[in-house]
Design an enzyme around this catalytic site. Sequence first.
Site, short mmCIF file in Angstrom:
data_model
loop_
_atom_site.label_atom_id
_atom_site.label_comp_id
_atom_site.label_asym_id
_atom_site.label_seq_id
_atom_site.Cartn_x
_atom_site.Cartn_y
_atom_site.Cartn_z
CE1 TYR A 1 -6.41 6.82 1.18
CE2 TYR A 1 -8.50 6.18 2.13
CZ TYR A 1 -7.15 6.41 2.26
OH TYR A 1 -6.54 6.25 3.48
NE ARG B 1 -9.42 14.26 3.46
CZ ARG B 1 -9.63 13.56 4.56
NH1 ARG B 1 -8.99 13.86 5.69
NH2 ARG B 1 -10.47 12.55 4.57
NE ARG C 1 5.38 -1.02 -13.88
CZ ARG C 1 6.65 -0.66 -13.77
NH1 ARG C 1 7.42 -0.60 -14.83
NH2 ARG C 1 7.16 -0.33 -12.58
CG HIS D 1 7.72 4.88 -13.30
ND1 HIS D 1 8.10 3.77 -14.00
CD2 HIS D 1 7.86 4.56 -11.99
CE1 HIS D 1 8.47 2.81 -13.16
NE2 HIS D 1 8.33 3.26 -11.92
CE LYS E 1 -8.80 9.60 3.47
NZ LYS E 1 -8.04 8.89 4.49
N1 PDD Z 1 -8.19 7.10 7.34
N2 PDD Z 1 -4.51 10.10 9.16
C1 PDD Z 1 -4.46 9.00 8.37
C2 PDD Z 1 -3.13 8.47 7.97
C3 PDD Z 1 -5.66 8.39 7.95
O1 PDD Z 1 -5.61 7.30 7.15
C4 PDD Z 1 -6.91 8.92 8.38
C5 PDD Z 1 -8.23 8.33 7.98
C6 PDD Z 1 -6.90 10.06 9.20
C7 PDD Z 1 -8.18 10.70 9.71
O2 PDD Z 1 -8.80 11.45 8.69
P1 PDD Z 1 -10.39 11.67 8.69
O3 PDD Z 1 -10.76 12.22 10.01
O4 PDD Z 1 -10.61 12.64 7.58
O5 PDD Z 1 -11.02 10.31 8.42
C8 PDD Z 1 -5.68 10.62 9.57
C9 PDD Z 1 -9.36 6.54 6.71
C10 PDD Z 1 -10.56 6.48 7.56
C11 PDD Z 1 -8.99 5.21 6.05
O6 PDD Z 1 -7.94 5.17 5.44
O7 PDD Z 1 -9.78 4.25 6.11
#
Ligand code: PDD
Length: 288
Positions: free
Chosen positions: A34, A53, A101, A103, A148
């Site tokens: 995400y 990213r 389902r 893995h 992410k």
């Molecule tokens: N989170 N580290 C973690 C674990 C995060 O979840 C986030 C952001 C960041 C900062 O990344 P950025 O500057 O690209 O937003 C660092 C988002 C905002 C969320 O999960 O809602």
Amino acid sequence: MAEPTVYLNGLYLPESEACVPILDRGFIFGDGVYEVLPVYAGEPFRLAPHLERLERSLRLTAMDNPHGRAGWERVIREVIHRNGGGDQSVYLQITRGVARRDHAFPAETPPTALVMSSPLIPPAAEELARGSTVITRPDPRWLHCDIKTTSLLPNVLLRQEAQEAGADEVILIRDGVVTEAATANLFLVREGRLLTPQQGPHLLPGITRDLVLEIAAAEGIPAGEAALDRRDLATTEEIWLTSSTREIRPVTRVDGRPVGNGEAGPLWQRLHAAYQACKDRIRAGEAG
Ligand code: PDD
């Protein structure tokens, strides 16, 4: 307030009509990635690095990207427009799609793509100046925190723990070294120098983190990456948290002890003002 409009797999729908099957691997396995990006005056902020990213997260999880950059930009701008422009927080998620389902990856299953949005409300000036209260905890996460991913159970549990302790956030420590916070990156100020943990598999490559380093360079503030020991938290002049939705937040208490004199520090004031100037340029239709 009118019901938000979301984008789901090629369609723009009222939020309440957008549904995902129970066999979606995002639901079953947390098998998804995400992005969250801020929007100011209808204009997505730092769109290119967010999409870059996203591509990286997809590559590292061997997931298909349903759109190229131009396609994503069209969808994101349409969602912003359909939700009334202004300041928004756009959430974009891709999962490995819907399959029985198992893995291992399914064959030829299209990914699920969702874009939704919520209003982005800035914190009150007093709240900002008061600063955030944080606790520290061992980092319980895996070794790919640079992806992410929507698999956020450790982060969810940590934020809940913070809330129950009356704190706003959790700073994470791995083998005595500070990594980041549960939902944000981290900066320290030591002898006037701005320091942030080294990029690597233990932390997310934050877009706001990069912007802060960029602003510091432009302002002539010495800044860089460093291995930060947990003991540095007790002696540092300032601590900040950075994220797309919370911008740059000063931390004024760690584990019950004040940071510096317990108030938002002078370097934070400077960087915060510069960040607001970046937003103003976006609002004025200039490149950001
Ligand atoms: N989170 N580290 C973690 C674990 C995060 O979840 C986030 C952001 C960041 C900062 O990344 P950025 O500057 O690209 O937003 C660092 C988002 C905002 C969320 O999960 O809602």
